[in-house]
Design a protein around this motif. Structure first.
Motif, PDB file in Angstrom:
ATOM      1  N   ARG A   1      30.923  41.038  44.694  1.00 35.04           N
ATOM      2  CA  ARG A   1      31.308  41.303  43.312  1.00 35.04           C
ATOM      3  C   ARG A   1      32.829  41.253  43.165  1.00 35.04           C
ATOM      4  O   ARG A   1      33.353  40.637  42.229  1.00 35.04           O
ATOM      5  CB  ARG A   1      30.763  42.658  42.872  1.00 35.04           C
ATOM      6  CG  ARG A   1      30.920  42.881  41.374  1.00 35.04           C
ATOM      7  CD  ARG A   1      30.397  44.223  40.899  1.00 35.04           C
ATOM      8  NE  ARG A   1      29.029  44.481  41.318  1.00 35.04           N
ATOM      9  CZ  ARG A   1      28.621  45.623  41.878  1.00 35.04           C
ATOM     10  NH1 ARG A   1      29.470  46.606  42.079  1.00 35.04           N
ATOM     11  NH2 ARG A   1      27.370  45.791  42.219  1.00 35.04           N
ATOM     12  N   ARG A   2      33.551  41.878  44.089  1.00 34.36           N
ATOM     13  CA  ARG A   2      35.014  41.881  44.035  1.00 34.36           C
ATOM     14  C   ARG A   2      35.563  40.465  44.188  1.00 34.36           C
ATOM     15  O   ARG A   2      36.493  40.058  43.497  1.00 34.36           O
ATOM     16  CB  ARG A   2      35.609  42.771  45.139  1.00 34.36           C
ATOM     17  CG  ARG A   2      35.311  44.237  45.017  1.00 34.36           C
ATOM     18  CD  ARG A   2      35.881  44.891  43.801  1.00 34.36           C
ATOM     19  NE  ARG A   2      37.307  44.766  43.687  1.00 34.36           N
ATOM     20  CZ  ARG A   2      37.996  44.919  42.570  1.00 34.36           C
ATOM     21  NH1 ARG A   2      37.365  45.200  41.444  1.00 34.36           N
ATOM     22  NH2 ARG A   2      39.293  44.797  42.550  1.00 34.36           N
ATOM     23  N   ALA A   3      34.958  39.704  45.105  1.00 28.71           N
ATOM     24  CA  ALA A   3      35.404  38.319  45.330  1.00 28.71           C
ATOM     25  C   ALA A   3      35.195  37.486  44.073  1.00 28.71           C
ATOM     26  O   ALA A   3      36.050  36.655  43.710  1.00 28.71           O
ATOM     27  CB  ALA A   3      34.647  37.724  46.502  1.00 28.71           C
ATOM     28  N   GLU A   4      34.074  37.712  43.395  1.00 26.51           N
ATOM     29  CA  GLU A   4      33.775  36.976  42.165  1.00 26.51           C
ATOM     30  C   GLU A   4      34.794  37.315  41.080  1.00 26.51           C
ATOM     31  O   GLU A   4      35.276  36.428  40.371  1.00 26.51           O
ATOM     32  CB  GLU A   4      32.352  37.307  41.699  1.00 26.51           C
ATOM     33  CG  GLU A   4      31.849  36.446  40.576  1.00 26.51           C
ATOM     34  CD  GLU A   4      31.750  34.967  40.923  1.00 26.51           C
ATOM     35  OE1 GLU A   4      32.003  34.145  40.027  1.00 26.51           O
ATOM     36  OE2 GLU A   4      31.434  34.659  42.081  1.00 26.51           O
TER      37      GLU A   4
ATOM     38  N   LYS B   1      37.862  38.351  41.474  1.00 25.79           N
ATOM     39  CA  LYS B   1      39.150  37.758  41.829  1.00 25.79           C
ATOM     40  C   LYS B   1      39.125  36.243  41.640  1.00 25.79           C
ATOM     41  O   LYS B   1      40.128  35.635  41.275  1.00 25.79           O
ATOM     42  CB  LYS B   1      39.518  38.117  43.270  1.00 25.79           C
ATOM     43  CG  LYS B   1      39.883  39.578  43.416  1.00 25.79           C
ATOM     44  CD  LYS B   1      40.313  39.890  44.824  1.00 25.79           C
ATOM     45  CE  LYS B   1      40.762  41.330  44.932  1.00 25.79           C
ATOM     46  NZ  LYS B   1      41.441  41.603  46.188  1.00 25.79           N
ATOM     47  N   LYS B   2      37.961  35.645  41.902  1.00 28.54           N
ATOM     48  CA  LYS B   2      37.814  34.210  41.728  1.00 28.54           C
ATOM     49  C   LYS B   2      37.981  33.830  40.260  1.00 28.54           C
ATOM     50  O   LYS B   2      38.595  32.813  39.923  1.00 28.54           O
ATOM     51  CB  LYS B   2      36.442  33.774  42.241  1.00 28.54           C
ATOM     52  CG  LYS B   2      36.222  32.306  42.307  1.00 28.54           C
ATOM     53  CD  LYS B   2      34.842  32.050  42.918  1.00 28.54           C
ATOM     54  CE  LYS B   2      34.368  30.666  42.622  1.00 28.54           C
ATOM     55  NZ  LYS B   2      32.990  30.461  43.073  1.00 28.54           N
ATOM     56  N   LEU B   3      37.421  34.658  39.362  1.00 30.52           N
ATOM     57  CA  LEU B   3      37.533  34.406  37.923  1.00 30.52           C
ATOM     58  C   LEU B   3      38.960  34.562  37.412  1.00 30.52           C
ATOM     59  O   LEU B   3      39.341  33.964  36.409  1.00 30.52           O
ATOM     60  CB  LEU B   3      36.598  35.337  37.159  1.00 30.52           C
ATOM     61  CG  LEU B   3      35.109  35.064  37.320  1.00 30.52           C
ATOM     62  CD1 LEU B   3      34.295  36.178  36.676  1.00 30.52           C
ATOM     63  CD2 LEU B   3      34.755  33.712  36.726  1.00 30.52           C
ATOM     64  N   ARG B   4      39.766  35.391  38.104  1.00 29.74           N
ATOM     65  CA  ARG B   4      41.157  35.576  37.691  1.00 29.74           C
ATOM     66  C   ARG B   4      41.987  34.334  37.964  1.00 29.74           C
ATOM     67  O   ARG B   4      42.993  34.108  37.305  1.00 29.74           O
ATOM     68  CB  ARG B   4      41.783  36.749  38.465  1.00 29.74           C
ATOM     69  CG  ARG B   4      41.326  38.099  38.007  1.00 29.74           C
ATOM     70  CD  ARG B   4      42.066  39.160  38.776  1.00 29.74           C
ATOM     71  NE  ARG B   4      41.414  40.452  38.655  1.00 29.74           N
ATOM     72  CZ  ARG B   4      41.513  41.412  39.548  1.00 29.74           C
ATOM     73  NH1 ARG B   4      42.253  41.245  40.619  1.00 29.74           N
ATOM     74  NH2 ARG B   4      40.887  42.543  39.378  1.00 29.74           N
TER      75      ARG B   4
END
Length: 85
Positions: free
Chosen positions: A73-76, A78-81
């Protein structure tokens, strides 16, 4: 017990292996000596208690899965940022 006492005492044990307790809380020598004795007794009593042995434990399957789910969830997020400019 002696080894635990030396470990607990730390810097209060000199190179000769003598435990030195410095007591100057009170104005009279008698009170300071009594204070030093009570502190020595407390230190010895603390050293008498044998620490519990630590047993290795594994995280449960659920905890492991929750951790990985959180990481994804955190990686997702950050990926969207990461936006293209």
């Amino acid at each position: 017990v002696r080894a635990r006492l030396i470990k607990l005492a730390g810097k209060r044990v000199n190179t000769e292996g003598v435990l030195v307790i410095d007591a100057h809380r009170y104005r009279t020598q008698a009170q300071n000596r009594a204070d030093a004795r009570t502190r020595l007794i407390a230190l010895i009593r603390h050293a008498l208690v044998e620490p519990k042995t630590r047993r290795k434990t594994k995280p449960t399957r659920g905890a492991h899965e929750r951790r990985l789910k959180n990481k994804k969830r955190r990686a997702e997020i950050k990926k969207l940022r990461r936006g293209e400019f």
